[in-house]
Scaffold this motif. Sequence first.
Motif, PDB file in Angstrom:
ATOM      1  N   ALA A  69      49.876  44.878  58.721  1.00  0.00           N
ATOM      2  CA  ALA A  69      48.792  44.621  57.930  1.00  0.00           C
ATOM      3  C   ALA A  69      47.882  45.300  57.829  1.00  0.00           C
ATOM      4  N   ILE A  70      46.900  45.745  56.788  1.00  0.00           N
ATOM      5  CA  ILE A  70      46.028  46.895  56.349  1.00  0.00           C
ATOM      6  C   ILE A  70      44.779  45.916  55.939  1.00  0.00           C
ATOM      7  N   THR A  71      43.412  46.743  56.368  1.00  0.00           N
ATOM      8  CA  THR A  71      42.191  46.371  55.454  1.00  0.00           C
ATOM      9  C   THR A  71      41.965  47.425  54.423  1.00  0.00           C
ATOM     10  N   LEU A  72      41.315  46.764  53.462  1.00  0.00           N
ATOM     11  CA  LEU A  72      40.225  47.934  52.265  1.00  0.00           C
ATOM     12  C   LEU A  72      38.732  47.953  52.984  1.00  0.00           C
ATOM     13  N   GLU A  73      38.953  48.839  52.980  1.00  0.00           N
ATOM     14  CA  GLU A  73      37.282  49.616  53.857  1.00  0.00           C
ATOM     15  C   GLU A  73      37.124  50.925  52.901  1.00  0.00           C
ATOM     16  N   GLY A  74      35.212  50.582  52.515  1.00  0.00           N
ATOM     17  CA  GLY A  74      34.883  51.314  52.387  1.00  0.00           C
ATOM     18  C   GLY A  74      35.253  51.467  50.901  1.00  0.00           C
ATOM     19  N   GLY A  75      34.945  52.633  50.221  1.00  0.00           N
ATOM     20  CA  GLY A  75      34.980  52.984  48.668  1.00  0.00           C
ATOM     21  C   GLY A  75      34.263  51.909  47.537  1.00  0.00           C
ATOM     22  N   THR A  76      34.437  51.689  46.324  1.00  0.00           N
ATOM     23  CA  THR A  76      34.043  50.946  45.916  1.00  0.00           C
ATOM     24  C   THR A  76      34.374  50.300  45.020  1.00  0.00           C
ATOM     25  N   GLU A  77      34.241  48.983  45.074  1.00  0.00           N
ATOM     26  CA  GLU A  77      34.804  47.900  44.744  1.00  0.00           C
ATOM     27  C   GLU A  77      34.654  48.433  43.161  1.00  0.00           C
ATOM     28  N   VAL A  78      36.215  47.853  42.251  1.00  0.00           N
ATOM     29  CA  VAL A  78      36.267  47.981  41.148  1.00  0.00           C
ATOM     30  C   VAL A  78      37.564  47.301  40.106  1.00  0.00           C
ATOM     31  N   LYS A  79      37.095  46.359  39.662  1.00  0.00           N
ATOM     32  CA  LYS A  79      37.292  44.710  38.297  1.00  0.00           C
ATOM     33  C   LYS A  79      36.990  45.545  36.989  1.00  0.00           C
ATOM     34  N   ALA A  80      38.382  44.699  36.437  1.00  0.00           N
ATOM     35  CA  ALA A  80      38.380  44.793  34.778  1.00  0.00           C
ATOM     36  C   ALA A  80      38.873  43.826  34.596  1.00  0.00           C
ATOM     37  N   TYR A  81      38.316  43.407  33.579  1.00  0.00           N
ATOM     38  CA  TYR A  81      38.098  41.951  33.435  1.00  0.00           C
ATOM     39  C   TYR A  81      38.569  41.828  31.902  1.00  0.00           C
ATOM     40  N   TRP A  82      39.433  41.316  31.339  1.00  0.00           N
ATOM     41  CA  TRP A  82      39.518  40.896  29.768  1.00  0.00           C
ATOM     42  C   TRP A  82      40.075  39.317  29.387  1.00  0.00           C
ATOM     43  N   ARG A  83      39.105  38.848  29.274  1.00  0.00           N
ATOM     44  CA  ARG A  83      38.423  37.437  28.758  1.00  0.00           C
ATOM     45  C   ARG A  83      39.225  36.809  27.090  1.00  0.00           C
ATOM     46  N   GLU A 104      39.111  36.034  25.206  1.00  0.00           N
ATOM     47  CA  GLU A 104      38.496  34.220  23.979  1.00  0.00           C
ATOM     48  C   GLU A 104      38.320  34.568  22.513  1.00  0.00           C
ATOM     49  N   LYS A 105      37.578  35.787  22.646  1.00  0.00           N
ATOM     50  CA  LYS A 105      37.428  35.976  20.284  1.00  0.00           C
ATOM     51  C   LYS A 105      37.891  37.548  20.960  1.00  0.00           C
ATOM     52  N   ASP A 106      38.348  37.856  21.425  1.00  0.00           N
ATOM     53  CA  ASP A 106      38.715  40.028  20.643  1.00  0.00           C
ATOM     54  C   ASP A 106      39.762  40.270  22.349  1.00  0.00           C
ATOM     55  N   ASP A 107      39.805  41.775  21.795  1.00  0.00           N
ATOM     56  CA  ASP A 107      40.364  41.965  23.333  1.00  0.00           C
ATOM     57  C   ASP A 107      39.476  42.881  24.077  1.00  0.00           C
ATOM     58  N   SER A 108      38.227  43.168  23.929  1.00  0.00           N
ATOM     59  CA  SER A 108      37.159  43.752  24.900  1.00  0.00           C
ATOM     60  C   SER A 108      37.609  43.431  25.814  1.00  0.00           C
ATOM     61  N   TYR A 109      36.574  44.210  26.852  1.00  0.00           N
ATOM     62  CA  TYR A 109      36.872  43.787  28.526  1.00  0.00           C
ATOM     63  C   TYR A 109      35.544  44.532  29.309  1.00  0.00           C
ATOM     64  N   GLU A 110      35.351  44.199  30.739  1.00  0.00           N
ATOM     65  CA  GLU A 110      33.857  44.460  31.794  1.00  0.00           C
ATOM     66  C   GLU A 110      34.956  45.284  32.789  1.00  0.00           C
ATOM     67  N   LEU A 111      34.193  46.181  32.556  1.00  0.00           N
ATOM     68  CA  LEU A 111      34.745  47.135  34.089  1.00  0.00           C
ATOM     69  C   LEU A 111      33.698  47.136  34.977  1.00  0.00           C
ATOM     70  N   THR A 112      33.452  47.529  35.816  1.00  0.00           N
ATOM     71  CA  THR A 112      32.599  47.770  36.947  1.00  0.00           C
ATOM     72  C   THR A 112      33.433  48.476  37.906  1.00  0.00           C
ATOM     73  N   GLY A 113      32.223  49.722  39.170  1.00  0.00           N
ATOM     74  CA  GLY A 113      33.475  50.516  39.193  1.00  0.00           C
ATOM     75  C   GLY A 113      34.182  51.875  38.675  1.00  0.00           C
ATOM     76  N   LEU A 114      33.920  52.682  39.612  1.00  0.00           N
ATOM     77  CA  LEU A 114      35.025  53.566  39.290  1.00  0.00           C
ATOM     78  C   LEU A 114      35.906  53.552  38.712  1.00  0.00           C
ATOM     79  N   ALA A 115      36.307  53.944  37.698  1.00  0.00           N
ATOM     80  CA  ALA A 115      37.787  53.994  36.726  1.00  0.00           C
ATOM     81  C   ALA A 115      37.999  53.478  35.425  1.00  0.00           C
ATOM     82  N   SER A 116      39.351  54.085  35.040  1.00  0.00           N
ATOM     83  CA  SER A 116      39.117  54.450  33.668  1.00  0.00           C
ATOM     84  C   SER A 116      40.092  52.513  32.734  1.00  0.00           C
TER      85      SER A 116
END
Length: 617
Positions: free
Chosen positions: A379-393, A395-407
């Motif tokens: 069992a491991i835990t994720l600690e530290g760092g920056t939360e990253v979330k990429a989200y494609w709704r 609903e009307k196009d293929d745009s996305y929302e990105l939070t955090g350090l990622a591409s």
Amino acid sequence: MTLVMMLSAASSAKKVHTLGDSTMAPYEESATVTRGWGMYFGNFLTNGWTSINYAKGGRDSRGGYNELWQTAKKNVEAGDYVIITFGHNDEKNSGMDGHALKAYYESIGDATSAAAVDQRGTVPSTTYKEWLGKIVDEVKALGATPIICSPVCRSYFSGSKIKRNGRHDLGDYFSILTAEGVKEKQSVSTDDHTMDYAYHSEQLAKEKNVAFIDLTTATAALYESYGDAKCHEYLFDGQGSTHFNTTGALLVARECARLMKAQGIMADDITLPADISVAPATGDMGEAYKGQTLTKEFTLNGFGLSPEEGSVSINASAGILISTDKTNWQQSLAATYTASTLVQTFYAQVVLTENGAYNGTITVTQGDKSIEIPVKATAITLEGGTEVKAYWRLEKDDSYELTGLASVIGQSFQGMYVQRYSNPNPATVWPEWTGYEATRKTQRNLLTGDAWPADEIDDNPDRYIQWGIKPSTGTELKIDLISLFACGCGGNGMCCHIYYSTDHFETRTTIFEMKKMPANNMQYVESKPVLSLKEGQELLIRVYPWYNGAASGKTICLSDLTIHGIAVDNTTGIRSTKDVSAVATAFFTLDGRQHDQLQHGLNIVRMSDGTTKKIMN
């Protein structure tokens, strides 16, 4: 389905590489009951030999050479063996060559027909042999030993016998491509092997002077020994007449091993146990996050058991629960057998309640014989760092929302396109826990040409929808969640596989499989992998749809794709604000909080040129 590869083994390791289609391929045990026989071939190897399974669903011999072999040959060494079996998908286009058929339609200006051609498929006596032969020649050139296996039968019965097309002989009904066009509904006599893929695989083996294993005849005999109803009940996955469950896959793997041993191929390195054995011999469940439940599949088998009827007990130590149906979990089970033969799948489950390593034991006992299976997990835990979330709704196009350090790697299509964004009629049924309204719009996707082919039983490697993510420069991205919704619209025949890969799909992990999806009923897909993406690595997610039978206008609907993780800084060196030439686009403190400007002290900054830097302010 995960490609089972032991690439960390020393270069001197003795290996059997297996190349084939979905009947051989590896499958993720948590996603499906389907199993490929290549998953179990290694059970019958001894003296330090291991089996590496490169097979993938939907591949014909051309794809076997151009894709699977190109991956495998990087790892094949002198002294290794390579088992090659194709045929199921070579039968596409009723025995015509897919590439030649597409080229023909293009030559006469029929763009619509050309676009609809499944480019898989070969001609038994020509292109099928040519592509298999190219693999054989290159295996030899590496100093390894090729073995050609004819394809396993489909369980197509006529009375008590497997039908001609079940044996991969299309002689009763096939098409040919001529200079004047396609001639359909052709046939030849039963003693004419022109359209017999198994026959031509054997002829190639003779021409190349390499070993041949007749799995077509062997599996026909196996299926017929059960009869039609019991064959489907005991050996197949309940999704048709092609793909195996664990019992079927194990018995076919054993048949291949038995035939090899009988022919003197690896005779001293193949074992056919005559008493009980368990595979895998150890239960290494790997890493998972604290609080997750891990499940692992085991296969208990025995042949020539004494007495002829009896039972085998399975007992688990504290912390482990076991089950034969993934529903009823307990610490003790009994597996009964008859006719001196036992094949029983069971599952072990461990809940990771504490950080660190867990160790336990499963004990299998028959009479005075006992087998202990060590089980471990971490069992491991994720600690530290920056939360990253990429989200494609979606609903009307293929745009996305990105939070955090990622591409983000934006949505792309191969052999597919977006038909429209809408809700179907009747309206979408969402899982109750979502609280979503039936009118919620989704992305509806069609294959190029709009017409789903009649004979598809697995995904097409040239038809998929893809998204992805990769770490920002100077970071490592630890992924802990992939989720989305998927369903078919317009009918109950939509099928799909969903995979992820971190090596551009040389290998892949299955996170979802469903055939004949209930129309307009959204299925929630969730995977909680333990993945670490190094700088330069990409996580790609693909949806591969197909339809159960010929149809037009049926769509696969997708919604709410989420990729979540933690970005961990791995940059070296600290820059001052005076050293920065690119424009800063996002600012983060070391504890992962995002701000609209530099904060006093040390910052992690994402730059307009795509790099990530440490900046002291």
